[in-house]
Design an enzyme around this catalytic site. Structure first.
Site, PDB file in Angstrom:
ATOM      1  N   ASN A 113       0.864  -1.188   0.000  1.00  0.00           N
ATOM      2  CA  ASN A 113       0.000   0.000   0.000  1.00  0.00           C
ATOM      3  C   ASN A 113       0.898   1.235   0.000  1.00  0.00           C
ATOM      4  O   ASN A 113       1.454   1.605   1.028  1.00  0.00           O
ATOM      5  CB  ASN A 113      -0.890  -0.044   1.249  1.00  0.00           C
ATOM      6  N   LYS A 173       0.121   4.279  -0.301  1.00  0.00           N
ATOM      7  CA  LYS A 173      -0.527   5.490   0.253  1.00  0.00           C
ATOM      8  C   LYS A 173      -0.274   6.657  -0.706  1.00  0.00           C
ATOM      9  O   LYS A 173      -0.194   6.434  -1.910  1.00  0.00           O
ATOM     10  CB  LYS A 173      -0.021   5.758   1.680  1.00  0.00           C
ATOM     11  N   HIS A 208      -9.596   1.400   4.927  1.00  0.00           N
ATOM     12  CA  HIS A 208      -8.310   1.609   5.607  1.00  0.00           C
ATOM     13  C   HIS A 208      -8.506   2.610   6.749  1.00  0.00           C
ATOM     14  O   HIS A 208      -9.302   3.546   6.618  1.00  0.00           O
ATOM     15  CB  HIS A 208      -7.264   2.122   4.614  1.00  0.00           C
ATOM     16  N   GLU A 261      -6.858   5.025   7.687  1.00  0.00           N
ATOM     17  CA  GLU A 261      -6.626   6.432   7.308  1.00  0.00           C
ATOM     18  C   GLU A 261      -7.849   7.019   6.603  1.00  0.00           C
ATOM     19  O   GLU A 261      -8.117   8.216   6.705  1.00  0.00           O
ATOM     20  CB  GLU A 261      -5.350   6.533   6.447  1.00  0.00           C
ATOM     21  N   GLU A 317      -5.479  -4.703  10.644  1.00  0.00           N
ATOM     22  CA  GLU A 317      -4.449  -3.700  10.888  1.00  0.00           C
ATOM     23  C   GLU A 317      -4.767  -2.940  12.172  1.00  0.00           C
ATOM     24  O   GLU A 317      -5.587  -2.006  12.152  1.00  0.00           O
ATOM     25  CB  GLU A 317      -4.392  -2.698   9.736  1.00  0.00           C
ATOM     26  N   GLY A 335       2.362   2.412  10.840  1.00  0.00           N
ATOM     27  CA  GLY A 335       3.355   3.469  10.678  1.00  0.00           C
ATOM     28  C   GLY A 335       4.032   3.887  11.974  1.00  0.00           C
ATOM     29  O   GLY A 335       4.688   4.924  12.032  1.00  0.00           O
ATOM     30  N   SER A 388       3.419  -1.926  10.438  1.00  0.00           N
ATOM     31  CA  SER A 388       4.866  -1.969  10.675  1.00  0.00           C
ATOM     32  C   SER A 388       5.519  -3.306  10.300  1.00  0.00           C
ATOM     33  O   SER A 388       6.421  -3.782  10.993  1.00  0.00           O
ATOM     34  CB  SER A 388       5.181  -1.598  12.131  1.00  0.00           C
ATOM     35  N   GLY A 446       4.834   1.569   4.712  1.00  0.00           N
ATOM     36  CA  GLY A 446       6.158   2.183   4.563  1.00  0.00           C
ATOM     37  C   GLY A 446       7.180   1.309   3.853  1.00  0.00           C
ATOM     38  O   GLY A 446       7.870   1.765   2.925  1.00  0.00           O
TER      39      GLY A 446
END
Ligand code: PGA
Length: 262
Positions: A12, A14, A104, A106, A174, A180, A220, A242
């Site tokens: 992902n 982002k 998600h 976010e 998640e 993150g 992570s 990330g």
């Protein structure tokens, strides 16, 4: 990982990498995996770039016959119309996009997406023959108040209930507190929640579907911790943020089987 379900490694991106940077990353990723003789039939690998990169990445995958899968990070619950800024599932399908991340954290936090909206988006994904990657997970406060599985299970139940047609779907557990942050859940925690999620699928849909659905862990994930999650038969892959932006790292995660047999 189980023996019946093919592990799924999802990147992902982002809001990172423009369409030119996307070409460089996907090319390098495909070459790195091909140098390592990656067997995509044993571990599926997919990238989820921003909307503006999708056409470019799809053209590249198509031209080079890469076996990397393509997904989007969100989509509208509507088919078309006066919805400024939104993207229809039918547009994604036209671009040979196969997967779409829905719900998600976010999107839930920054765009106030609730369970009802996510359910409507899941219905739209099924309608357009896309495979939703439905994200669920608890915040730190929810973890302290309700324990680990209650919130993800409730979110999942709502997302998969009441559909007239149900296609293939994937779940990503998640924990919000692990996204993150570098604060990773333990493999045991991930496996425990995955087990509860599979039971919920069996309850709402059927045991047969529950056995087929792939349940990923996200938050992570790195090449150094991925094998711990996938050792457990309840966890069928990972959703990587990330670390999916670094080719060597993401290729290392995709090659987790190597770490498992070491
Ligand atoms: P992270 O993100 O790997 O950077 O923690 C995971 C995700 O949000 O999907």
């Amino acid at each position: 990982m189980s023996t019946e379900r093919v592990p799924f490694i999802a990147g992902n991106w982002k809001m990172n990498l423009d369409h030119q940077q996307a070409i460089a990353l996907v090319q390098k990723l495909a070459w790195t995996l091909s140098d390592a003789n990656h067997d995509y039939s044993k571990t599926e690998v997919a990238v989820f770039p921003p909307f503006t990169d999708l056409r470019t990445v799809q053209t590249l995958i198509d031209a080079e016959k890469f076996q990397i899968g393509l997904g989007a990070q969100d989509m509208s619950q509507h088919d078309s119309g006066a919805y400024t800024g939104d993207i229809s599932g039918s547009f994604l399908k036209k671009l040979d996009v196969k997967y779409v991340i829905l719900g998600h954290s976010e999107r839930r936090v920054y765009h106030h997406e609730d369970d009802e909206l996510i359910q409507a988006k899941v219905a739209a994904a099924f309608k357009h023959d896309l495979v939703p990657v439905i994200c669920v997970g608890e915040t730190l406060e929810q973890l302290e108040q309700f324990g680990q599985s209650a919130i993800p299970v409730a979110q999942l139940k709502k997302a998969i209930t009441g559909h007239s047609q149900v296609g293939e779907f994937i779940i990503a557990y998640e924990p919000v507190w692990a996204i993150g942050t570098g604060q990773v859940a333990t493999p045991e925690q991930a496996a425990e929640v995955a087990k509860s999620l599979r039971e919920a699928i069996s309850e709402v849909l059927s045991e047969d579907i529950a056995q087929r659905v792939r349940i990923l862990y996200g938050g992570s994930v790195k090449s150094s911790n991925v094998a711990g999650f996938l050792k457990n038969p309840e966890v069928d892959g990972v959703l990587v943020g990330g670390a999916s932006l670094q080719v060597e790292e993401f290729a290392g995660i995709s090659r987790f089987l190597k770490h498992l047999t070491l």
